[in-house]
Design a protein around this motif. Structure first.
Motif, PDB file in Angstrom:
ATOM      1  N   ALA A 311       0.808  -1.230   0.000  1.00 38.67           N
ATOM      2  CA  ALA A 311       0.000   0.000   0.000  1.00 38.67           C
ATOM      3  C   ALA A 311       0.834   1.269   0.000  1.00 38.67           C
ATOM      4  N   PRO A 326      -2.849  -2.534  -3.207  1.00 34.39           N
ATOM      5  CA  PRO A 326      -1.844  -2.602  -2.137  1.00 34.39           C
ATOM      6  C   PRO A 326      -0.722  -3.577  -2.452  1.00 34.39           C
ATOM      7  N   PHE A 351      -5.292   3.131   0.153  1.00 36.30           N
ATOM      8  CA  PHE A 351      -3.953   3.088   0.754  1.00 36.30           C
ATOM      9  C   PHE A 351      -3.934   3.872   2.071  1.00 36.30           C
TER      10      PHE A 351
END
Length: 382
Positions: A311, A326, A351
């Motif tokens: 991420a 991610p 994220f």
């Protein structure tokens, strides 16, 4: 992933490691230091190959410039990871047993309709260089099925492109491309010896790989192998006879990728905590014994990096359609490189939620926290 050799790093010394625990952990410095060690190891591994060592020496300068650029951006309040994983195609010519990508329908027999064009990937590579990303791991599907993208990657000499391939379509053109462009680093997938490899990847595959490895050794091409580590092959792929054989075949780089279950049925072959500790100890020994080779584990010991590096902490994944994810083992996205820059994709809501929630640093029983917490990751998309 950035498991460090005690030949260069003192963190493996218990007293110094304990001392470091009292200091604030600096992820940017840790990652940059890890890259520096990889480059040092690569230079050591190529001393008998003047063409390769000349490229590594030049790349060492470029990677330091990239690290300085990332540090400058970090001081402005924005973290840039040094690594990127790019899956440039969903298509693959093999049907390997227990394939995580096929189980998640991210790997198929034909390409998906909304693939990124070669010009899109060129833009991604350009933007990566502009913000200090110096390693882009090329994956798939089978990435060598996208010759157009591989040729484009060759032009970005300040980025190193490890290409994770099943090795079955390495022909004369690819051998010449790898020979002329040392920033393209083929990494061939093995499962262990011939029998073990063919049990998972198909009859005849091991022989095709042997021919490809011999051809690359003859041309002096720096290449590596990627080994999916399970309970079944852990001892074999870390033993003397196996490593000696691939070393004699010209291999200079070994990635140990801990198996992530494709479904609940395959959980039983994933390495346990005890087996992961065994691999960690073996890596320390191997890095001393085979000083002219590089050994990297993934995900490796996340405790040393303050948690999972996905991420955008240490890397993130771009899927074949341009979705920013991610990690390859966490195929969820709310942002696309088709509509935004690479830098903006790093600021994706998904994220940010993953990092703010501390999920990346949470306790888990397997080698991949995002796989174990996949339902939580899905919830962040809502």
């Amino acid at each position: 992933m950035l498991k460090k050799s005690h030949k260069y790093i003192s963190r493996n010394n218990p007293s110094e490691r304990a001392k470091g625990m009292n200091q604030e952990f600096n992820l940017n410095e840790y990652l940059s230091e890890g890259i520096d060690n990889i480059v040092k190891g690569a230079f050591q591994a190529t001393l008998t190959n003047p063409r390769e060592s000349a490229f590594i020496a030049k790349f060492s300068i470029d990677s330091k410039k990239a690290a300085s650029l990332r540090k400058k951006i970090e001081m402005e309040g924005e973290h840039i990871p040094p690594f990127l994983i790019a899956s440039i195609t969903s298509k693959c010519n093999l049907h390997c047993k227990g394939c995580y990508a096929r189980a998640n329908h991210t790997c198929i027999d034909t390409d998906m309709e909304d693939l990124l064009e070669v010009s899109d990937w060129e833009a991604v590579f350009f933007q990566a260089a502009q913000i200090g990303i110096s390693f882009i791991l090329i994956a798939g599907g089978e990435p060598l099925m996208r010759r157009d993208v591989i040729r484009t990657a060759a032009d970005f000499k300040n980025i190193l492109f490890p290409i994770f391939t099943n090795g079955t379509i390495i022909d004369r053109e690819y051998l010449q491309l790898f020979h002329q462009n040392r920033n393209l680093l083929p990494v061939l997938s093995l499962e262990g010896d011939e029998k073990t490899t063919e049990e998972r990847r198909g009859e005849g595959v091991a022989q095709v790989l042997a021919v490809a490895m011999a051809s690359m050794k003859k041309k002096g091409i720096f290449y590596g192998v990627s080994i999916t580590v399970t309970k079944n092959n852990l001892k074999m792929v870390t033993e003397e006879n196996f490593l000696k054989s691939i070393c004699e075949s010209g291999c200079k780089l070994v990635f140990y990728i801990e198996y992530v279950p494709a479904d609940e049925k395959s959980v039983e072959i994933a390495p346990t905590e005890e087996e992961r500790s065994y691999l960690e100890q073996k890596l320390l020994e191997l890095r001393v014994k085979y000083s002219d080779m590089i050994f990297i584990s993934f995900p490796g010991d996340e405790k040393g990096t303050g948690g999972c590096l996905a991420a955008g902490r240490g890397f993130f994944h771009i899927n074949p359609a341009g979705g920013a994810e991610p990690c390859p083992f966490s195929p969820y996205s709310d942002s696309s490189l088709k509509t935004m820059s690479l830098r903006d994709a790093l600021k994706s809501p998904l994220f940010r939620k993953l990092k703010d929630s501390q999920l990346l640093k949470s306790e888990h029983t397997g080698g991949c926290v995002l796989f174990e917490q996949r339902e939580s990751v899905k919830d962040f998309l809502n």
